[in-house]
Design a protein around this motif. Structure first.
Motif, PDB file in Angstrom:
ATOM      1  N   VAL A  27       0.875  -1.176  -0.025  1.00 32.49           N
ATOM      2  CA  VAL A  27      -0.114  -0.155  -0.040  1.00 32.49           C
ATOM      3  C   VAL A  27       1.002   1.392  -0.118  1.00 32.49           C
ATOM      4  O   VAL A  27       1.748   1.552   0.903  1.00 32.49           O
ATOM      5  CB  VAL A  27      -0.941   0.010   1.264  1.00 32.49           C
ATOM      6  N   VAL A  28       0.650   2.171  -0.976  1.00 26.46           N
ATOM      7  CA  VAL A  28       1.836   3.021  -1.210  1.00 26.46           C
ATOM      8  C   VAL A  28       1.078   4.373  -0.518  1.00 26.46           C
ATOM      9  O   VAL A  28       0.133   4.855  -0.346  1.00 26.46           O
ATOM     10  CB  VAL A  28       1.451   3.436  -2.603  1.00 26.46           C
ATOM     11  N   PRO A  29       2.144   5.075   0.495  1.00 27.39           N
ATOM     12  CA  PRO A  29       1.827   6.024   1.286  1.00 27.39           C
ATOM     13  C   PRO A  29       1.599   7.256   0.408  1.00 27.39           C
ATOM     14  O   PRO A  29       2.414   7.562  -0.362  1.00 27.39           O
ATOM     15  CB  PRO A  29       3.027   6.310   2.516  1.00 27.39           C
ATOM     16  N   ALA A  30       0.340   8.247   0.495  1.00 24.64           N
ATOM     17  CA  ALA A  30       0.276   9.347  -0.597  1.00 24.64           C
ATOM     18  C   ALA A  30       0.520  10.403   0.745  1.00 24.64           C
ATOM     19  O   ALA A  30      -0.592  10.846   1.492  1.00 24.64           O
ATOM     20  CB  ALA A  30      -1.118   9.208  -0.822  1.00 24.64           C
ATOM     21  N   ILE A  31       1.524  11.039   0.824  1.00 25.45           N
ATOM     22  CA  ILE A  31       1.758  11.963   1.742  1.00 25.45           C
ATOM     23  C   ILE A  31       1.554  13.375   1.301  1.00 25.45           C
ATOM     24  O   ILE A  31       2.322  13.853   0.560  1.00 25.45           O
ATOM     25  CB  ILE A  31       3.404  11.826   2.061  1.00 25.45           C
ATOM     26  N   ASN A  32       0.421  13.924   1.518  1.00 25.57           N
ATOM     27  CA  ASN A  32      -0.068  15.057   0.931  1.00 25.57           C
ATOM     28  C   ASN A  32       0.521  16.316   1.833  1.00 25.57           C
ATOM     29  O   ASN A  32       0.249  17.380   1.116  1.00 25.57           O
ATOM     30  CB  ASN A  32      -1.587  15.028   0.630  1.00 25.57           C
ATOM     31  N   GLY A  33       0.886  16.155   3.057  1.00 29.21           N
ATOM     32  CA  GLY A  33       1.214  17.258   3.860  1.00 29.21           C
ATOM     33  C   GLY A  33       2.404  17.876   3.383  1.00 29.21           C
ATOM     34  O   GLY A  33       3.140  18.708   3.746  1.00 29.21           O
ATOM     35  N   ILE A  34       3.220  16.965   2.753  1.00 30.86           N
ATOM     36  CA  ILE A  34       4.708  17.352   2.300  1.00 30.86           C
ATOM     37  C   ILE A  34       4.693  17.801   0.937  1.00 30.86           C
ATOM     38  O   ILE A  34       4.382  17.185  -0.083  1.00 30.86           O
ATOM     39  CB  ILE A  34       5.720  16.192   2.264  1.00 30.86           C
ATOM     40  N   ARG A  35       5.336  19.287   0.739  1.00 28.80           N
ATOM     41  CA  ARG A  35       5.163  19.791  -0.664  1.00 28.80           C
ATOM     42  C   ARG A  35       6.673  19.961  -1.043  1.00 28.80           C
ATOM     43  O   ARG A  35       7.286  20.270  -0.311  1.00 28.80           O
ATOM     44  CB  ARG A  35       4.274  20.957  -0.466  1.00 28.80           C
ATOM     45  N   TRP A  36       6.816  19.481  -2.203  1.00 30.28           N
ATOM     46  CA  TRP A  36       7.953  19.651  -2.852  1.00 30.28           C
ATOM     47  C   TRP A  36       7.975  20.558  -4.024  1.00 30.28           C
ATOM     48  O   TRP A  36       6.996  20.544  -4.669  1.00 30.28           O
ATOM     49  CB  TRP A  36       8.910  18.307  -3.272  1.00 30.28           C
ATOM     50  N   GLU A  37       9.264  20.965  -4.653  1.00 31.57           N
ATOM     51  CA  GLU A  37       9.075  21.760  -5.892  1.00 31.57           C
ATOM     52  C   GLU A  37      10.389  21.116  -6.824  1.00 31.57           C
ATOM     53  O   GLU A  37      11.419  21.886  -6.892  1.00 31.57           O
ATOM     54  CB  GLU A  37       9.058  23.495  -5.773  1.00 31.57           C
ATOM     55  N   PRO A  38      10.237  20.021  -7.242  1.00 28.96           N
ATOM     56  CA  PRO A  38      11.630  19.497  -7.793  1.00 28.96           C
ATOM     57  C   PRO A  38      12.012  20.217  -9.035  1.00 28.96           C
ATOM     58  O   PRO A  38      11.095  20.571  -9.829  1.00 28.96           O
ATOM     59  CB  PRO A  38      10.910  17.959  -8.040  1.00 28.96           C
ATOM     60  N   VAL A  39      13.052  20.125  -8.941  1.00 27.52           N
ATOM     61  CA  VAL A  39      13.841  20.861 -10.050  1.00 27.52           C
ATOM     62  C   VAL A  39      14.809  19.633 -11.076  1.00 27.52           C
ATOM     63  O   VAL A  39      15.223  18.819 -10.431  1.00 27.52           O
ATOM     64  CB  VAL A  39      14.703  21.768  -9.501  1.00 27.52           C
ATOM     65  N   ASP A  40      14.901  19.939 -12.144  1.00 24.93           N
ATOM     66  CA  ASP A  40      15.885  19.269 -13.102  1.00 24.93           C
ATOM     67  C   ASP A  40      17.304  19.397 -12.964  1.00 24.93           C
ATOM     68  O   ASP A  40      17.609  20.429 -12.740  1.00 24.93           O
ATOM     69  CB  ASP A  40      15.290  19.142 -14.642  1.00 24.93           C
ATOM     70  N   SER A  41      18.017  18.463 -12.831  1.00 24.01           N
ATOM     71  CA  SER A  41      19.448  18.576 -12.390  1.00 24.01           C
ATOM     72  C   SER A  41      20.281  19.325 -13.526  1.00 24.01           C
ATOM     73  O   SER A  41      21.053  19.850 -13.499  1.00 24.01           O
ATOM     74  CB  SER A  41      19.967  17.126 -12.268  1.00 24.01           C
ATOM     75  N   ARG A  42      19.555  19.237 -14.913  1.00 17.62           N
ATOM     76  CA  ARG A  42      20.313  19.787 -16.050  1.00 17.62           C
ATOM     77  C   ARG A  42      20.195  21.209 -15.942  1.00 17.62           C
ATOM     78  O   ARG A  42      21.090  21.927 -16.177  1.00 17.62           O
ATOM     79  CB  ARG A  42      19.699  19.522 -17.435  1.00 17.62           C
ATOM     80  N   ASP A  43      18.794  21.621 -15.312  1.00 19.90           N
ATOM     81  CA  ASP A  43      18.848  23.109 -15.000  1.00 19.90           C
ATOM     82  C   ASP A  43      19.558  23.598 -14.034  1.00 19.90           C
ATOM     83  O   ASP A  43      20.300  24.933 -14.066  1.00 19.90           O
ATOM     84  CB  ASP A  43      17.379  23.670 -14.724  1.00 19.90           C
ATOM     85  N   VAL A  44      19.802  22.796 -12.832  1.00 22.62           N
ATOM     86  CA  VAL A  44      20.866  23.100 -11.857  1.00 22.62           C
ATOM     87  C   VAL A  44      22.293  23.084 -12.381  1.00 22.62           C
ATOM     88  O   VAL A  44      23.078  23.938 -12.101  1.00 22.62           O
ATOM     89  CB  VAL A  44      20.689  22.044 -10.737  1.00 22.62           C
ATOM     90  N   ALA A  45      22.763  22.360 -13.332  1.00 25.45           N
ATOM     91  CA  ALA A  45      24.074  22.196 -13.912  1.00 25.45           C
ATOM     92  C   ALA A  45      24.175  23.498 -14.464  1.00 25.45           C
ATOM     93  O   ALA A  45      25.261  24.159 -14.725  1.00 25.45           O
ATOM     94  CB  ALA A  45      24.105  21.014 -14.666  1.00 25.45           C
ATOM     95  N   GLU A  46      23.262  24.064 -15.667  1.00 30.15           N
ATOM     96  CA  GLU A  46      23.401  25.327 -16.209  1.00 30.15           C
ATOM     97  C   GLU A  46      23.716  26.276 -15.240  1.00 30.15           C
ATOM     98  O   GLU A  46      24.640  27.373 -15.548  1.00 30.15           O
ATOM     99  CB  GLU A  46      22.099  25.203 -17.186  1.00 30.15           C
ATOM    100  N   ARG A  47      23.033  26.489 -14.098  1.00 31.80           N
ATOM    101  CA  ARG A  47      23.198  27.649 -13.371  1.00 31.80           C
ATOM    102  C   ARG A  47      24.488  27.488 -12.974  1.00 31.80           C
ATOM    103  O   ARG A  47      25.113  28.547 -12.420  1.00 31.80           O
ATOM    104  CB  ARG A  47      22.038  27.507 -12.202  1.00 31.80           C
ATOM    105  N   LEU A  48      24.873  26.266 -12.226  1.00 28.99           N
ATOM    106  CA  LEU A  48      26.152  26.189 -11.684  1.00 28.99           C
ATOM    107  C   LEU A  48      27.418  26.656 -12.501  1.00 28.99           C
ATOM    108  O   LEU A  48      28.477  27.178 -12.262  1.00 28.99           O
ATOM    109  CB  LEU A  48      26.428  24.778 -11.048  1.00 28.99           C
TER     110      LEU A  48
END
Length: 281
Positions: free
Chosen positions: A166-187
């Protein structure tokens, strides 16, 4: 060197190699080739498992935990991108790097960290904040980028939960995931520019609950699992429900979405991605 985000930035006449720690990891695999193409400089990767040089990239044997080989890897280096780290040893390995970088006369140390490193009461965040302090107090000119959770880490997290009956659906935790390629470009842009200290946070284009991210993964991967809403208790749960982990207004936003990442990863399931729903049973 020329900043690809700012073509008017002055070139580096020294031709010194740029050192990357963590250059073989999730982020480093994007940073190293992009840095090589954008700068024209030789790139040196610090690794415990060296390999033959190729395409202007050399691999230097070194261990940030013990310090072995780190001074040799930094010889002649003026710019360092510090991508390596883990929750258990992040502060210690960063202090080892900082000490060696001072001895080598490094003029710019670029560091990746996590948004709200100083606010979320979890060991990973505390370790990242300690590493930030080590760099900021080193006396070396630096740039520190705080980023949100990468799509790759998000996928690893929800895929692990999806192995449960049974998969936990954790709705109280919010993320804003970012693509590692976007992070690489910024770095890379930061590395090829002047030291800037703490810079604007970089997050993904949308805020999503962990429950929705999980359901999107199940749909994209073609998995059928019952889900169970779950609330995270205590100070950590309260922190996430209040959005302490989220980027502040005015943060930079990556272009590549979680939905697009899933469509790339599971092309057969692309039409189902983004619904936020999955049938149970």
């Amino acid at each position: 060197m020329t900043n690809p985000m700012n073509p008017t930035s002055p070139a580096d006449p020294t031709g010194a190699p740029v050192l990357v720690t963590g250059g073989t990891g999730t982020l480093g695999r994007h940073v190293v080739p992009l840095l090589r193409r954008a700068s024209g400089q030789d790139v040196r990767v610090l690794t415990r498992n060296p390999r033959p040089a190729a395409d202007g990239v050399a691999y230097a044997a070194g261990d940030l935990l013990t310090g072995e080989g780190v001074d040799a890897a930094l010889a002649g280096v003026e710019v360092v991108l510090h991508l390596a780290g883990d929750a258990k040893h992040d502060e210690a390995t960063t202090r080892t790097l900082v000490a060696a970088a001072r001895r080598a006369g490094v003029r710019h140390l670029v560091q990746i960290s996590v948004i709200a490193a100083d606010l979320v009461p979890l060991g990973y965040f505390r370790a990242k904040h300690a590493a930030e302090r080590a760099v900021a107090g080193s006396g070396i000119p630096f740039s520190t980028l705080r980023a949100a959770q990468f799509h790759d880490l998000t996928l690893k997290t929800v895929a692990a939960m999806a192995k449960l009956p049974v998969v936990p659906a954790i709705n109280g935790i919010r993320w804003e995931p970012v693509d590692s390629r976007d992070v690489a470009e910024r770095l890379v842009g930061l590395a090829l520019d002047a030291p800037a200290g703490p810079v604007t946070d970089l997050a993904g284009p949308a805020v999503r609950s962990l429950g929705d991210l999980t359901r999107d993964y199940l749909a994209a991967a073609g998995k059928r699992r019952p889900t169970l809403p779950l609330r995270v208790p205590g100070a950590v749960g309260r922190c996430y429900r209040e959005g302490v982990n989220l980027a502040a207004p005015g943060a930079d936003r990556g272009a590549r979405s979680w939905d697009a990442f899933l469509a790339e990863t599971f092309p057969a399931g692309a039409p189902a991605v983004g619904t936020g729903r999955v049938r149970t049973g």
